[in-house]
Design a protein around this motif. Structure first.
Motif, PDB file in Angstrom:
ATOM      1  N   VAL A  54       0.852  -1.194   0.000  1.00 51.17           N
ATOM      2  CA  VAL A  54       0.000   0.000   0.000  1.00 51.17           C
ATOM      3  C   VAL A  54       0.883   1.237   0.000  1.00 51.17           C
ATOM      4  N   ARG A  55       0.714   2.062  -1.008  1.00 46.48           N
ATOM      5  CA  ARG A  55       1.497   3.307  -1.078  1.00 46.48           C
ATOM      6  C   ARG A  55       0.844   4.356  -0.178  1.00 46.48           C
ATOM      7  N   PRO A  56       1.619   4.982   0.706  1.00 45.17           N
ATOM      8  CA  PRO A  56       1.035   5.978   1.597  1.00 45.17           C
ATOM      9  C   PRO A  56       0.720   7.283   0.884  1.00 45.17           C
ATOM     10  N   GLN A  57       1.395   7.521  -0.219  1.00 38.89           N
ATOM     11  CA  GLN A  57       1.150   8.745  -0.988  1.00 38.89           C
ATOM     12  C   GLN A  57       1.594   8.516  -2.419  1.00 38.89           C
ATOM     13  N   GLY A  58       1.153   9.402  -3.294  1.00 36.73           N
ATOM     14  CA  GLY A  58       1.529   9.251  -4.687  1.00 36.73           C
ATOM     15  C   GLY A  58       0.716  10.162  -5.585  1.00 36.73           C
ATOM     16  N   GLU A  59       0.714   9.815  -6.856  1.00 36.73           N
ATOM     17  CA  GLU A  59       0.075  10.657  -7.867  1.00 36.73           C
ATOM     18  C   GLU A  59      -0.574   9.779  -8.917  1.00 36.73           C
ATOM     19  N   LEU A  60      -1.734  10.191  -9.372  1.00 40.75           N
ATOM     20  CA  LEU A  60      -2.436   9.492 -10.444  1.00 40.75           C
ATOM     21  C   LEU A  60      -2.702  10.462 -11.575  1.00 40.75           C
ATOM     22  N   THR A  61      -2.392  10.047 -12.801  1.00 47.84           N
ATOM     23  CA  THR A  61      -2.696  10.853 -13.974  1.00 47.84           C
ATOM     24  C   THR A  61      -4.137  10.598 -14.399  1.00 47.84           C
ATOM     25  N   VAL A  62      -4.915  11.663 -14.510  1.00 47.82           N
ATOM     26  CA  VAL A  62      -6.304  11.573 -14.953  1.00 47.82           C
ATOM     27  C   VAL A  62      -6.375  12.068 -16.393  1.00 47.82           C
ATOM     28  N   HIS A  63      -6.961  11.260 -17.249  1.00 55.31           N
ATOM     29  CA  HIS A  63      -7.058  11.591 -18.667  1.00 55.31           C
ATOM     30  C   HIS A  63      -8.344  12.373 -18.930  1.00 55.31           C
ATOM     31  N   VAL A  64      -8.230  13.466 -19.654  1.00 59.07           N
ATOM     32  CA  VAL A  64      -9.372  14.321 -19.953  1.00 59.07           C
ATOM     33  C   VAL A  64      -9.609  14.318 -21.463  1.00 59.07           C
ATOM     34  N   ALA A  65     -10.847  14.035 -21.855  1.00 60.65           N
ATOM     35  CA  ALA A  65     -11.218  14.026 -23.266  1.00 60.65           C
ATOM     36  C   ALA A  65     -12.339  15.024 -23.495  1.00 60.65           C
ATOM     37  N   LEU A  71      -5.345   1.347 -11.551  1.00 61.64           N
ATOM     38  CA  LEU A  71      -6.538   2.162 -11.795  1.00 61.64           C
ATOM     39  C   LEU A  71      -6.243   3.215 -12.850  1.00 61.64           C
ATOM     40  N   SER A  72      -7.147   3.354 -13.814  1.00 60.44           N
ATOM     41  CA  SER A  72      -7.104   4.453 -14.779  1.00 60.44           C
ATOM     42  C   SER A  72      -8.414   5.222 -14.677  1.00 60.44           C
ATOM     43  N   VAL A  73      -8.332   6.536 -14.670  1.00 58.22           N
ATOM     44  CA  VAL A  73      -9.512   7.387 -14.544  1.00 58.22           C
ATOM     45  C   VAL A  73      -9.513   8.398 -15.679  1.00 58.22           C
ATOM     46  N   GLY A  74     -10.693   8.626 -16.226  1.00 57.89           N
ATOM     47  CA  GLY A  74     -10.842   9.639 -17.264  1.00 57.89           C
ATOM     48  C   GLY A  74     -12.015  10.556 -16.961  1.00 57.89           C
ATOM     49  N   VAL A  75     -11.942  11.768 -17.474  1.00 57.27           N
ATOM     50  CA  VAL A  75     -13.040  12.733 -17.358  1.00 57.27           C
ATOM     51  C   VAL A  75     -13.442  13.142 -18.766  1.00 57.27           C
ATOM     52  N   LEU A  76     -14.700  12.959 -19.091  1.00 54.80           N
ATOM     53  CA  LEU A  76     -15.234  13.376 -20.389  1.00 54.80           C
ATOM     54  C   LEU A  76     -15.882  14.740 -20.223  1.00 54.80           C
ATOM     55  N   ASP A 136     -17.789  18.337 -22.078  1.00 55.23           N
ATOM     56  CA  ASP A 136     -18.563  18.921 -23.174  1.00 55.23           C
ATOM     57  C   ASP A 136     -18.477  20.435 -23.028  1.00 55.23           C
ATOM     58  N   HIS A 137     -17.735  21.081 -23.941  1.00 57.67           N
ATOM     59  CA  HIS A 137     -17.522  22.519 -23.888  1.00 57.67           C
ATOM     60  C   HIS A 137     -17.018  22.966 -22.507  1.00 57.67           C
ATOM     61  N   GLY A 138     -16.046  22.214 -22.026  1.00 59.62           N
ATOM     62  CA  GLY A 138     -15.399  22.575 -20.775  1.00 59.62           C
ATOM     63  C   GLY A 138     -16.080  22.064 -19.526  1.00 59.62           C
ATOM     64  N   ARG A 139     -17.289  21.512 -19.631  1.00 56.82           N
ATOM     65  CA  ARG A 139     -17.994  21.017 -18.446  1.00 56.82           C
ATOM     66  C   ARG A 139     -17.848  19.500 -18.353  1.00 56.82           C
ATOM     67  N   ALA A 140     -17.419  19.018 -17.188  1.00 60.22           N
ATOM     68  CA  ALA A 140     -17.291  17.578 -16.974  1.00 60.22           C
ATOM     69  C   ALA A 140     -18.679  16.931 -16.981  1.00 60.22           C
ATOM     70  N   THR A 141     -18.838  15.906 -17.799  1.00 56.92           N
ATOM     71  CA  THR A 141     -20.128  15.221 -17.900  1.00 56.92           C
ATOM     72  C   THR A 141     -20.086  13.799 -17.344  1.00 56.92           C
ATOM     73  N   HIS A 142     -18.939  13.146 -17.439  1.00 61.07           N
ATOM     74  CA  HIS A 142     -18.816  11.760 -16.983  1.00 61.07           C
ATOM     75  C   HIS A 142     -17.419  11.515 -16.404  1.00 61.07           C
ATOM     76  N   VAL A 143     -17.373  10.678 -15.386  1.00 61.43           N
ATOM     77  CA  VAL A 143     -16.115  10.116 -14.917  1.00 61.43           C
ATOM     78  C   VAL A 143     -16.102   8.648 -15.337  1.00 61.43           C
ATOM     79  N   VAL A 144     -15.011   8.217 -15.953  1.00 61.91           N
ATOM     80  CA  VAL A 144     -14.900   6.828 -16.376  1.00 61.91           C
ATOM     81  C   VAL A 144     -13.733   6.188 -15.636  1.00 61.91           C
TER      82      VAL A 144
END
Length: 453
Positions: A94-105, A136-141, A143-151
């Protein structure tokens, strides 16, 4: 991770997290079970990844979305763990700290559910390197700058179907501004329990059941097949049927069993016909969520349950009802004995194969609905002819093909807008692809005809 998409623009965000602390220990039995298959598939292990799509409520900005992802990582140790093979065994760190890259489309004007699912599938195409990257991979979709879905696309080493649903539920709550304490039961706690006296006793009882059941298993279900991979040799088809949803609901009520049990019985009957045997052995996927702490644990707990059934007489008038009740009793016994050290189970199976090389455990069944049902209005279908008519709307589609799999055939159950989705993956060296579709339709027919008095 390299991603390609038809989305016009791509960017990334970084989410940093700080959890409760650093911990290291053995994998849980559920983790070890799926890790064996992940190792076997190697670079093709993305096959096991699970995806979930969560709608972002109106008015929730991107900062809140990223904050929700951060809280998710803090809450669940399994999502911020690395996995290793060491001289002491398979471990999780278990990592006590770290960083995750979130992909934005950005899919301006087209950020709908279909686009979100496509984005999630794209993320799920990545095979995780579990010793150096989070599972884990996370993405944010947007629409014209507004987040509509987390995948979310997660390795099966971090989640099973139940746990993936927990992740989606947590995200919904976090996006709504609800923040609760982290669960007190984490994967390493589960691993310690399994190694303790109570867990070990349960595991020994399960292995004793496997030993007894294997001794009576038929040999073989299928003839030996060439183990060498071949392009597209393993195919998966899906049958989508409202007729099957209605029929399974009607039959389950009459037999006082679940719809999943009805479909398990139908799969057993059709497989028995295919191989010409009255006794059929399948491996069922058992969720192993038996108490409150396991029901809130984000980790894979699922293991295989060994199911054996006598399908003789199923084709006689009223015979399927008897088979469905047998499936209920046999399934209950199988699920009761589905918690064990998978390495000890593998050793037991190897010993049995040393005595009888024809032992065949390559057929599987998995009801993926996890408590969900179709919610169909069965009162609208007063007799079997009305249910039969629904088969005109049944559709079969090709889901995918693979060069190799560690199963001969795999039946899966899901739902879709009031219809039953029945999957069948099969080795076309043994079951040609046209026969795969025919088997799916045969399973549908078995249940529909069982509606008749």
């Amino acid at each position: 991770m390299e991603l390609t998409s038809t989305a016009e623009r791509r960017s990334t965000r970084s989410v940093t997290f700080t959890g409760a602390g650093e911990r290291t220990g053995a994998m849980t039995w559920g983790q070890a079970s799926i890790y064996s298959s992940i190792r076997w598939l190697g670079d093709d292990a993305s096959y096991f990844n699970l995806v979930r799509v969560v709608d972002v409520p109106a008015g929730v900005d991107e900062g809140t979305v990223l904050g929700a992802v951060q809280h998710l990582l803090v809450r669940h140790e399994g999502l911020r763990s690395l996995f290793h093979e060491t001289p002491e065994g398979w471990t999780q760190h278990v990592r006590p700290q770290g960083e995750l890259t979130v992909h934005v489309a950005d899919a301006d004007g087209a950020a709908d559910t279909a686009a979100a699912r496509a984005f999630a599938s794209e993320l799920a195409g990545h095979t995780f390197r579990h010793d150096v990257e989070l599972p884990l991979s996370v993405g944010v979709l947007r629409d014209h700058g507004r987040a509509t879905h987390v995948v979310v696309a997660a390795s099966h080493l971090a989640v099973d179907g139940w746990a993936a649903d927990l992740v989606a539920q947590d995200l919904r709550r976090l996006l709504a501004g609800e923040v609760a304490d982290a669960p007190t039961w984490q994967p390493l706690d589960q691993a310690a329990h399994e190694a303790g006296e109570a867990g070990a006793a349960r595991g020994e009882a399960a292995l004793a059941y496997w030993r007894r059941t294997l001794a009576a298993a038929p040999r073989p279900l299928f003839p030996p097949a060439d183990p060498a991979p071949a392009p597209g040799r393993f195919v998966r088809l899906a049958l989508e049927s409202r007729a099957l949803a209605v029929a399974a609901t009607l039959v389950s009520t009459r037999c006082a069993v679940s719809t999943g049990t009805v479909l398990l019985a139908a799969a057993s009957v059709v497989l028995g016909r295919l191989v010409g045997q009255d006794r059929v052995v399948l491996q069922l996927i058992a969720s192993n969520r038996l108490d409150e702490r396991s029901r809130s644990l984000v980790a894979p707990l699922a293991e295989n349950a060994l199911f054996a059934i006598d399908v003789s007489g199923a084709d006689a008038p009223g015979g399927f009802a008897t088979t469905a009740r047998r499936a209920f009793a046999s399934g209950l016994n199988a699920y009761r004995h589905a918690q064990y050290d998978p390495r000890a189970r593998d050793e037991l199976v190897a010993q049995e194969r040393a005595r009888d090389a024809d032992l065949d455990l390559g057929c599987f069944f998995n009801d993926m609905r996890i408590g969900r049902d179709w919610g169909v209005d069965v009162d609208a279908y007063p007799d079997v002819d009305a249910v039969r008519a629904l088969r005109d709307g049944t559709r079969v589609r090709h889901v995918g093909s693979w060069d190799r799999q560690d199963a001969t055939c795999f039946v899966g159950v899901d739902d879709a807008d009031g219809a039953c989705v029945l999957y069948l993956m099969a080795d076309t060296a043994l079951v040609p692809e046209p026969r795969v579709e025919a088997l799916l339709r045969e399973m549908e027919s078995v249940v529909v005809e069982a509606v008749a008095p």
